[in-house]
Write an enzyme that holds these catalytic residues in place. Structure first.
Site, PDB file in Angstrom:
ATOM      1  N   ARG A  60       1.106  -0.973   0.412  1.00  0.00           N
ATOM      2  CA  ARG A  60       0.496   0.076   0.079  1.00  0.00           C
ATOM      3  C   ARG A  60       1.114   1.340   0.059  1.00  0.00           C
ATOM      4  NH1 ARG A  60      -1.579  -3.712   2.575  1.00  0.00           N
ATOM      5  NH2 ARG A  60      -0.013  -3.388   4.652  1.00  0.00           N
TER       6      ARG A  60
ATOM      7  N   GLU B 143      11.054 -10.661   6.475  1.00  0.00           N
ATOM      8  CA  GLU B 143      10.490 -11.501   6.585  1.00  0.00           C
ATOM      9  C   GLU B 143      10.306 -12.924   6.330  1.00  0.00           C
ATOM     10  OE1 GLU B 143       7.725  -7.150   6.922  1.00  0.00           O
ATOM     11  OE2 GLU B 143      10.079  -7.916   5.534  1.00  0.00           O
TER      12      GLU B 143
END
Length: 181
Positions: free
Chosen positions: A68, A105
């Site tokens: 986003r 991650e």
């Protein structure tokens, strides 16, 4: 007034436990994007910060992985009256590109930027929605540096402080609007 705008933004960040994997508390900005007044407050605060911090910015570079953050960068660039350049997942940009692999991650990825997107010496701010472990932001910074631009700052809406991603940026100035442990 800034505290009210900041609180309006904070109120629109929604936590989702155990997403995308168990043990992760995901900070979702979808409600912020859906609320025009809150989104305007976000861009206002980021614009105020950049105008107060830097007399001259040539470009905003936005990480457009599947994030986003891509929605924030162009709005901010338009408000500042400057250009926006894309940093994307490998294979998504036409023409000659520079690319870099990095660890994130939940795995590995590769980012790229068009080779002519930034000129040597241009002053660039890199924008994303969130900083977690710092892998994506470091990779984006590496790409901008390869094109010999000056990174003024890496700027995010949300910083997950516990993951210490900003420490990986080393000497690159960093700013986050909201911080969570």
């Amino acid at each position: 007034m800034n505290e009210e705008r900041l609180q309006r933004i904070r109120d629109r960040v929604r936590p989702f436990p155990d997403f995308p994997v168990p043990g992760v508390l995901f900070r979702d900005i979808s409600p912020l994007l859906k609320d025009p007044a809150a989104f305007r407050a976000l861009i206002d605060l980021l614009e105020d910060h950049l105008r107060a911090s830097f007399p001259k910015i040539d470009l905003i570079a936005g990480e457009c992985l599947d994030s986003r953050g891509f929605l924030i960068g162009p709005s901010l660039a338009q408000r500042l009256g400057i250009g926006f350049v894309l940093i994307r997942k490998k294979g998504k940009l036409p023409g000659p590109t520079e690319s870099v692999s990095y660890t994130l991650e939940y795995g590995k990825a590769e980012l790229e930027i068009q080779s002519d997107a930034v000129e040597p010496g241009q002053k660039v701010v890199i924008v994303d929605d969130l900083l977690a472990t710092g892998g994506t932001m470091c990779a984006a910074s590496e790409l901008v540096k390869r094109l010999k631009a000056e990174i003024l700052e890496c700027l995010v809406v949300i910083e997950l402080k516990l993951l210490k991603g900003s420490e990986k940026l080393k000497s690159i100035p960093f700013y986050s609007l909201l911080q969570y442990d």
